[in-house]
Design a protein around this motif. Structure first.
Motif, PDB file in Angstrom:
ATOM      1  N   VAL A   1       0.847  -1.195   0.000  1.00  0.00           N
ATOM      2  CA  VAL A   1       0.000   0.000   0.000  1.00  0.00           C
ATOM      3  C   VAL A   1       0.883   1.247   0.000  1.00  0.00           C
ATOM      4  O   VAL A   1       0.695   2.162  -0.802  1.00  0.00           O
ATOM      5  CB  VAL A   1      -0.943   0.004   1.230  1.00  0.00           C
ATOM      6  CG1 VAL A   1      -1.690   1.314   1.352  1.00  0.00           C
ATOM      7  CG2 VAL A   1      -1.889  -1.168   1.178  1.00  0.00           C
ATOM      8  N   LEU A   2       1.854   1.279   0.894  1.00  0.00           N
ATOM      9  CA  LEU A   2       2.774   2.414   0.970  1.00  0.00           C
ATOM     10  C   LEU A   2       3.646   2.481  -0.280  1.00  0.00           C
ATOM     11  O   LEU A   2       3.874   3.566  -0.824  1.00  0.00           O
ATOM     12  CB  LEU A   2       3.624   2.315   2.237  1.00  0.00           C
ATOM     13  CG  LEU A   2       4.579   3.468   2.495  1.00  0.00           C
ATOM     14  CD1 LEU A   2       3.827   4.799   2.627  1.00  0.00           C
ATOM     15  CD2 LEU A   2       5.399   3.205   3.756  1.00  0.00           C
ATOM     16  N   SER A   3       4.121   1.342  -0.747  1.00  0.00           N
ATOM     17  CA  SER A   3       4.957   1.309  -1.955  1.00  0.00           C
ATOM     18  C   SER A   3       4.223   1.923  -3.141  1.00  0.00           C
ATOM     19  O   SER A   3       4.797   2.708  -3.904  1.00  0.00           O
ATOM     20  CB  SER A   3       5.346  -0.133  -2.296  1.00  0.00           C
ATOM     21  OG  SER A   3       6.014  -0.752  -1.234  1.00  0.00           O
ATOM     22  N   ALA A   4       2.960   1.561  -3.294  1.00  0.00           N
ATOM     23  CA  ALA A   4       2.162   2.067  -4.416  1.00  0.00           C
ATOM     24  C   ALA A   4       1.955   3.577  -4.310  1.00  0.00           C
ATOM     25  O   ALA A   4       2.018   4.296  -5.320  1.00  0.00           O
ATOM     26  CB  ALA A   4       0.820   1.351  -4.469  1.00  0.00           C
ATOM     27  N   LEU A   5       1.737   4.073  -3.099  1.00  0.00           N
ATOM     28  CA  LEU A   5       1.556   5.517  -2.931  1.00  0.00           C
ATOM     29  C   LEU A   5       2.853   6.282  -3.217  1.00  0.00           C
ATOM     30  O   LEU A   5       2.818   7.358  -3.813  1.00  0.00           O
ATOM     31  CB  LEU A   5       1.042   5.836  -1.528  1.00  0.00           C
ATOM     32  CG  LEU A   5      -0.425   5.491  -1.287  1.00  0.00           C
ATOM     33  CD1 LEU A   5      -0.781   5.672   0.188  1.00  0.00           C
ATOM     34  CD2 LEU A   5      -1.349   6.321  -2.160  1.00  0.00           C
ATOM     35  N   ILE A   6       3.971   5.722  -2.830  1.00  0.00           N
ATOM     36  CA  ILE A   6       5.258   6.362  -3.133  1.00  0.00           C
ATOM     37  C   ILE A   6       5.471   6.407  -4.643  1.00  0.00           C
ATOM     38  O   ILE A   6       5.857   7.445  -5.197  1.00  0.00           O
ATOM     39  CB  ILE A   6       6.421   5.628  -2.437  1.00  0.00           C
ATOM     40  CG1 ILE A   6       6.330   5.779  -0.917  1.00  0.00           C
ATOM     41  CG2 ILE A   6       7.773   6.157  -2.941  1.00  0.00           C
ATOM     42  CD1 ILE A   6       7.268   4.877  -0.144  1.00  0.00           C
ATOM     43  N   ALA A   7       5.200   5.310  -5.313  1.00  0.00           N
ATOM     44  CA  ALA A   7       5.357   5.266  -6.771  1.00  0.00           C
ATOM     45  C   ALA A   7       4.430   6.272  -7.449  1.00  0.00           C
ATOM     46  O   ALA A   7       4.834   6.989  -8.373  1.00  0.00           O
ATOM     47  CB  ALA A   7       5.093   3.857  -7.290  1.00  0.00           C
ATOM     48  N   ARG A   8       3.182   6.342  -6.992  1.00  0.00           N
ATOM     49  CA  ARG A   8       2.221   7.277  -7.591  1.00  0.00           C
ATOM     50  C   ARG A   8       2.633   8.719  -7.328  1.00  0.00           C
ATOM     51  O   ARG A   8       2.513   9.571  -8.216  1.00  0.00           O
ATOM     52  CB  ARG A   8       0.809   7.004  -7.068  1.00  0.00           C
ATOM     53  CG  ARG A   8      -0.239   7.790  -7.791  1.00  0.00           C
ATOM     54  CD  ARG A   8      -0.295   7.380  -9.265  1.00  0.00           C
ATOM     55  NE  ARG A   8      -1.192   8.243  -9.994  1.00  0.00           N
ATOM     56  CZ  ARG A   8      -0.983   8.683 -11.223  1.00  0.00           C
ATOM     57  NH1 ARG A   8       0.094   8.305 -11.884  1.00  0.00           N
ATOM     58  NH2 ARG A   8      -1.847   9.469 -11.811  1.00  0.00           N
ATOM     59  N   LEU A   9       3.131   9.001  -6.144  1.00  0.00           N
ATOM     60  CA  LEU A   9       3.612  10.338  -5.821  1.00  0.00           C
ATOM     61  C   LEU A   9       4.735  10.739  -6.776  1.00  0.00           C
ATOM     62  O   LEU A   9       4.734  11.847  -7.327  1.00  0.00           O
ATOM     63  CB  LEU A   9       4.098  10.382  -4.373  1.00  0.00           C
ATOM     64  CG  LEU A   9       4.595  11.726  -3.860  1.00  0.00           C
ATOM     65  CD1 LEU A   9       3.447  12.712  -3.720  1.00  0.00           C
ATOM     66  CD2 LEU A   9       5.289  11.544  -2.519  1.00  0.00           C
ATOM     67  N   ASP A  10       5.678   9.839  -7.013  1.00  0.00           N
ATOM     68  CA  ASP A  10       6.774  10.115  -7.946  1.00  0.00           C
ATOM     69  C   ASP A  10       6.240  10.395  -9.350  1.00  0.00           C
ATOM     70  O   ASP A  10       6.695  11.325 -10.024  1.00  0.00           O
ATOM     71  CB  ASP A  10       7.748   8.930  -7.998  1.00  0.00           C
ATOM     72  CG  ASP A  10       8.650   8.850  -6.780  1.00  0.00           C
ATOM     73  OD1 ASP A  10       8.696   9.812  -5.993  1.00  0.00           O
ATOM     74  OD2 ASP A  10       9.303   7.800  -6.613  1.00  0.00           O
ATOM     75  N   GLU A  11       5.279   9.605  -9.814  1.00  0.00           N
ATOM     76  CA  GLU A  11       4.698   9.811 -11.145  1.00  0.00           C
ATOM     77  C   GLU A  11       4.030  11.175 -11.246  1.00  0.00           C
ATOM     78  O   GLU A  11       4.183  11.882 -12.248  1.00  0.00           O
ATOM     79  CB  GLU A  11       3.654   8.729 -11.440  1.00  0.00           C
ATOM     80  CG  GLU A  11       4.214   7.359 -11.643  1.00  0.00           C
ATOM     81  CD  GLU A  11       3.135   6.283 -11.690  1.00  0.00           C
ATOM     82  OE1 GLU A  11       1.926   6.611 -11.555  1.00  0.00           O
ATOM     83  OE2 GLU A  11       3.488   5.109 -11.867  1.00  0.00           O
TER      84      GLU A  11
ATOM     85  N   ARG B   1      -4.086  10.539   1.347  1.00  0.00           N
ATOM     86  CA  ARG B   1      -4.066   9.110   1.673  1.00  0.00           C
ATOM     87  C   ARG B   1      -2.857   8.766   2.545  1.00  0.00           C
ATOM     88  O   ARG B   1      -2.959   7.946   3.465  1.00  0.00           O
ATOM     89  CB  ARG B   1      -4.088   8.266   0.399  1.00  0.00           C
ATOM     90  CG  ARG B   1      -5.459   8.273  -0.261  1.00  0.00           C
ATOM     91  CD  ARG B   1      -5.589   7.215  -1.333  1.00  0.00           C
ATOM     92  NE  ARG B   1      -4.746   7.432  -2.492  1.00  0.00           N
ATOM     93  CZ  ARG B   1      -5.082   8.151  -3.566  1.00  0.00           C
ATOM     94  NH1 ARG B   1      -6.244   8.740  -3.635  1.00  0.00           N
ATOM     95  NH2 ARG B   1      -4.256   8.285  -4.572  1.00  0.00           N
ATOM     96  N   LEU B   2      -1.720   9.384   2.265  1.00  0.00           N
ATOM     97  CA  LEU B   2      -0.538   9.168   3.100  1.00  0.00           C
ATOM     98  C   LEU B   2      -0.779   9.663   4.524  1.00  0.00           C
ATOM     99  O   LEU B   2      -0.414   8.990   5.489  1.00  0.00           O
ATOM    100  CB  LEU B   2       0.681   9.872   2.497  1.00  0.00           C
ATOM    101  CG  LEU B   2       1.273   9.222   1.256  1.00  0.00           C
ATOM    102  CD1 LEU B   2       2.241  10.172   0.562  1.00  0.00           C
ATOM    103  CD2 LEU B   2       1.954   7.907   1.605  1.00  0.00           C
ATOM    104  N   ARG B   3      -1.400  10.826   4.648  1.00  0.00           N
ATOM    105  CA  ARG B   3      -1.721  11.350   5.984  1.00  0.00           C
ATOM    106  C   ARG B   3      -2.585  10.361   6.758  1.00  0.00           C
ATOM    107  O   ARG B   3      -2.359  10.115   7.938  1.00  0.00           O
ATOM    108  CB  ARG B   3      -2.453  12.684   5.871  1.00  0.00           C
ATOM    109  CG  ARG B   3      -1.590  13.864   5.574  1.00  0.00           C
ATOM    110  CD  ARG B   3      -2.403  15.159   5.613  1.00  0.00           C
ATOM    111  NE  ARG B   3      -1.571  16.278   5.235  1.00  0.00           N
ATOM    112  CZ  ARG B   3      -1.792  17.035   4.165  1.00  0.00           C
ATOM    113  NH1 ARG B   3      -2.821  16.824   3.377  1.00  0.00           N
ATOM    114  NH2 ARG B   3      -0.974  18.033   3.895  1.00  0.00           N
TER     115      ARG B   3
END
Length: 141
Positions: free
Chosen positions: A59-69, A93-95
């Motif tokens: 879940v966190l990995s996907a949010l990090i990847a999406r943030l980078d994109e 969502r991260l918050r």
């Protein structure tokens, strides 16, 4: 996007990556206690991608990847504003994740690790502080 925005995104990204690494290391230790030693980085990567014990961390990995994109798309000058709006959604969502809200599958192992691993707690606090300030006046919008 201004240089200040880029700097704030970089700080956020670095804090996210530090937290992710700390969580991954702790989850690896938890996994090895039950299943034996993980012998290589390739084996660990396979576990991270496929094993149920690491699913919560995806879940966190996907949010990090999406943030980078989204940050990359915003740098290219997304005139429609869609990337900026979605970026704010990812930040929200991260918050929620670091406040133990919004994802029950993530919350339990996350809480267990940050309560047991001092480095994880430090990374959690640093990220929480950045997220609390992110998007306020003078910051990324």
């Amino acid at each position: 996007m201004t240089k200040t925005d880029i700097s704030e995104h970089d700080k956020l990204r670095n804090a996210l990556l530090q937290l992710h690494k700390t969580l991954l290391d702790a989850q690896r230790v938890r996994y090895e206690r039950v299943n034996g030693r993980v012998e290589s980085r390739g084996e660990l990567l396979d576990l991270v991608l496929r094993d149920a014990d690491f699913e919560w961390l995806r879940v966190l990995s996907a949010l990090i990847a999406r943030l980078d994109e989204l940050v990359a798309a915003d740098k290219v000058d997304d005139k429609s504003g869609d990337a900026g709006a979605e970026l704010r959604g990812v930040i929200d969502r991260l918050r929620k994740l670091v406040r133990f809200e919004g994802n029950s599958g993530f919350t339990e192992p996350y809480r267990e690790i940050i309560e047991a691993v001092p480095d994880a707690l430090v990374a959690h606090v640093q990220l929480s502080r950045l997220l609390a300030d992110f998007g306020t006046a003078g910051r990324a919008r």
